[in-house]
Motif scaffolding. Structure first.
Motif, PDB file in Angstrom:
ATOM      1  N   ILE A  29       3.205  -3.687  15.280  1.00 19.77           N
ATOM      2  CA  ILE A  29       1.863  -3.109  15.088  1.00 19.77           C
ATOM      3  C   ILE A  29       1.949  -1.777  14.365  1.00 19.77           C
ATOM      4  N   ILE A  30       2.938  -0.964  14.762  1.00 18.88           N
ATOM      5  CA  ILE A  30       3.101   0.341  14.112  1.00 18.88           C
ATOM      6  C   ILE A  30       3.410   0.157  12.626  1.00 18.88           C
ATOM      7  N   CYS A  31       4.276  -0.824  12.315  1.00 22.17           N
ATOM      8  CA  CYS A  31       4.616  -1.068  10.904  1.00 22.17           C
ATOM      9  C   CYS A  31       3.388  -1.501  10.118  1.00 22.17           C
ATOM     10  N   LEU A  32       2.577  -2.363  10.737  1.00 22.83           N
ATOM     11  CA  LEU A  32       1.357  -2.797  10.059  1.00 22.83           C
ATOM     12  C   LEU A  32       0.416  -1.632   9.812  1.00 22.83           C
ATOM     13  N   LEU A  33       0.301  -0.761  10.823  1.00 24.86           N
ATOM     14  CA  LEU A  33      -0.556   0.412  10.651  1.00 24.86           C
ATOM     15  C   LEU A  33      -0.042   1.329   9.549  1.00 24.86           C
ATOM     16  N   LEU A  34       1.282   1.500   9.505  1.00 27.06           N
ATOM     17  CA  LEU A  34       1.859   2.347   8.457  1.00 27.06           C
ATOM     18  C   LEU A  34       1.634   1.740   7.076  1.00 27.06           C
ATOM     19  N   LEU A  35       1.827   0.408   6.994  1.00 22.26           N
ATOM     20  CA  LEU A  35       1.606  -0.253   5.712  1.00 22.26           C
ATOM     21  C   LEU A  35       0.141  -0.166   5.285  1.00 22.26           C
ATOM     22  N   GLY A  36      -0.773  -0.389   6.237  1.00 19.29           N
ATOM     23  CA  GLY A  36      -2.201  -0.303   5.915  1.00 19.29           C
ATOM     24  C   GLY A  36      -2.605   1.097   5.500  1.00 19.29           C
ATOM     25  N   GLY A  37      -2.114   2.090   6.221  1.00 14.26           N
ATOM     26  CA  GLY A  37      -2.441   3.462   5.880  1.00 14.26           C
ATOM     27  C   GLY A  37      -1.860   3.857   4.530  1.00 14.26           C
ATOM     28  N   GLY A  38      -0.608   3.422   4.301  1.00 11.62           N
ATOM     29  CA  GLY A  38       0.004   3.729   3.011  1.00 11.62           C
ATOM     30  C   GLY A  38      -0.753   3.080   1.858  1.00 11.62           C
ATOM     31  N   TRP A  39      -1.177   1.828   2.079  1.00 10.16           N
ATOM     32  CA  TRP A  39      -1.949   1.153   1.030  1.00 10.16           C
ATOM     33  C   TRP A  39      -3.272   1.876   0.762  1.00 10.16           C
ATOM     34  N   TYR A  40      -3.976   2.228   1.827  1.00  8.02           N
ATOM     35  CA  TYR A  40      -5.305   2.825   1.683  1.00  8.02           C
ATOM     36  C   TYR A  40      -5.229   4.226   1.095  1.00  8.02           C
ATOM     37  N   PHE A  41      -4.289   5.038   1.595  1.00  7.59           N
ATOM     38  CA  PHE A  41      -4.269   6.448   1.195  1.00  7.59           C
ATOM     39  C   PHE A  41      -3.408   6.711  -0.046  1.00  7.59           C
ATOM     40  N   ILE A  42      -2.460   5.838  -0.337  1.00  4.02           N
ATOM     41  CA  ILE A  42      -1.530   6.121  -1.431  1.00  4.02           C
ATOM     42  C   ILE A  42      -1.605   5.061  -2.529  1.00  4.02           C
ATOM     43  N   ILE A  43      -1.293   3.841  -2.152  1.00  4.11           N
ATOM     44  CA  ILE A  43      -1.134   2.794  -3.170  1.00  4.11           C
ATOM     45  C   ILE A  43      -2.457   2.475  -3.856  1.00  4.11           C
ATOM     46  N   GLU A  44      -3.561   2.362  -3.077  1.00  4.84           N
ATOM     47  CA  GLU A  44      -4.846   1.994  -3.680  1.00  4.84           C
ATOM     48  C   GLU A  44      -5.287   3.041  -4.713  1.00  4.84           C
ATOM     49  N   GLY A  45      -5.106   4.317  -4.371  1.00  9.06           N
ATOM     50  CA  GLY A  45      -5.453   5.369  -5.319  1.00  9.06           C
ATOM     51  C   GLY A  45      -4.589   5.319  -6.570  1.00  9.06           C
ATOM     52  N   GLU A  46      -3.301   5.018  -6.379  1.00 10.98           N
ATOM     53  CA  GLU A  46      -2.409   4.903  -7.534  1.00 10.98           C
ATOM     54  C   GLU A  46      -2.799   3.724  -8.419  1.00 10.98           C
ATOM     55  N   LEU A  47      -3.244   2.616  -7.768  1.00  8.38           N
ATOM     56  CA  LEU A  47      -3.673   1.459  -8.543  1.00  8.38           C
ATOM     57  C   LEU A  47      -4.915   1.776  -9.378  1.00  8.38           C
ATOM     58  N   ASP A  48      -5.835   2.536  -8.789  1.00  3.89           N
ATOM     59  CA  ASP A  48      -7.022   2.945  -9.544  1.00  3.89           C
ATOM     60  C   ASP A  48      -6.625   3.790 -10.754  1.00  3.89           C
ATOM     61  N   GLN A  49      -5.728   4.731 -10.536  1.00  2.99           N
ATOM     62  CA  GLN A  49      -5.255   5.554 -11.641  1.00  2.99           C
ATOM     63  C   GLN A  49      -4.530   4.712 -12.689  1.00  2.99           C
ATOM     64  N   TYR A  50      -3.795   3.699 -12.199  1.00  5.44           N
ATOM     65  CA  TYR A  50      -3.099   2.798 -13.127  1.00  5.44           C
ATOM     66  C   TYR A  50      -4.092   2.034 -13.999  1.00  5.44           C
ATOM     67  N   ASP A  51      -5.186   1.537 -13.367  1.00  7.28           N
ATOM     68  CA  ASP A  51      -6.209   0.819 -14.135  1.00  7.28           C
ATOM     69  C   ASP A  51      -6.846   1.726 -15.189  1.00  7.28           C
ATOM     70  N   VAL A  52      -7.134   2.976 -14.788  1.00  5.78           N
ATOM     71  CA  VAL A  52      -7.713   3.921 -15.736  1.00  5.78           C
ATOM     72  C   VAL A  52      -6.746   4.194 -16.889  1.00  5.78           C
ATOM     73  N   ALA A  53      -5.470   4.406 -16.537  1.00  2.00           N
ATOM     74  CA  ALA A  53      -4.469   4.673 -17.578  1.00  2.00           C
ATOM     75  C   ALA A  53      -4.279   3.455 -18.487  1.00  2.00           C
ATOM     76  N   LYS A  54      -4.362   2.255 -17.901  1.00  2.00           N
ATOM     77  CA  LYS A  54      -4.197   1.036 -18.695  1.00  2.00           C
ATOM     78  C   LYS A  54      -5.344   0.881 -19.698  1.00  2.00           C
ATOM     79  N   LYS A  55      -6.588   1.130 -19.218  1.00  2.00           N
ATOM     80  CA  LYS A  55      -7.734   1.051 -20.118  1.00  2.00           C
ATOM     81  C   LYS A  55      -7.641   2.105 -21.219  1.00  2.00           C
ATOM     82  N   LYS A  56      -7.183   3.305 -20.851  1.00  2.00           N
ATOM     83  CA  LYS A  56      -7.025   4.367 -21.842  1.00  2.00           C
ATOM     84  C   LYS A  56      -5.979   3.974 -22.873  1.00  2.00           C
TER      85      LYS A  56
END
Length: 209
Positions: A29-56
């Motif tokens: 459960i702790i690992c799942l929480l860490l993965l979910g938090g990492g995705w929400y707070f880190i990876i998702e934001g990086e993906l958004d920036q990646y999409d913006v950079a890709k379009k640019k």
């Protein structure tokens, strides 16, 4: 003792005393929480920036390809612009300036008289300013036979300066002669001062009024 019984008897303050299955579940459960938090707070934001950079990047790539095509076609573009400038200059030279308009008006009357026409009216009207040129209407009434009228219009059209005809009306006169009323238009290049062109008054020697 079942897993549910172990879960009921769990001491939250004594994690080390938890049964092994419960420890494994807790770690999962702790690992799942860490993965979910990492995705929400880190990876998702990086993906958004990646999409913006890709379009640019795609936009910059299209801009680069457009600039590259322009650079490849630059000699052709320069040649085309040179041809346009030459054509425009040739057309511009067909527009009389303010000092040449009187001479052009005399040329029109001479063209009619040379074909045997009798001028009843030859009246330059008020100029109308356009963009870089002014339009000068001329009210004309002449008398002659059909052949003479046709040759007069042909001669005026062949002048080195631009002259057009409009509102042509032909009515019978005496004998085989015809009366022609028309509006001739010539065009004057507007210089930097934009001064109006002087209007030539046909002399009585030409027979024009």
């Amino acid at each position: 003792m079942s897993f549910l019984d172990d879960l009921k008897n769990v001491d939250i303050n004594n994690i080390g005393g938890w049964p092994l299955p419960l420890k494994i579940a807790g770690i999962g459960i702790i690992c799942l929480l860490l993965l979910g938090g990492g995705w929400y707070f880190i990876i998702e934001g990086e993906l958004d920036q990646y999409d913006v950079a890709k379009k640019k990047e795609e936009g910059l790539r299209e801009l680069f390809l457009g600039k590259k095509e322009q650079a490849i076609n630059l000699p052709a573009y320069r040649q085309q612009m040179e041809e346009i400038h030459q054509t425009f200059g040739s057309l511009l030279r067909q527009l009389p300036n303010s000092t040449e308009v009187p001479e052009l008006l005399v040329d029109i009357t001479q063209a009619g008289l040379g074909r045997g026409l009798e001028f009843v009216l030859f009246k330059p009207e008020r100029e109308t300013a356009k963009q870089f040129y002014a339009e000068l209407p001329i009210s004309i009434q002449v008398t002659g036979n059909y052949h003479e009228l046709a040759l007069f219009i042909s001669d005026v059209s062949a002048l080195p300066r631009i002259v057009t005809f409009g509102n042509i009306t032909i009515t019978p006169a005496s004998g085989n002669r015809l009366n022609m009323s028309a509006q001739a238009y010539t065009y004057r290049y507007i210089d930097d001062q934009g001064s109006p062109a002087p209007v030539a008054k046909p002399s009585r020697k030409t027979g024009a009024l």
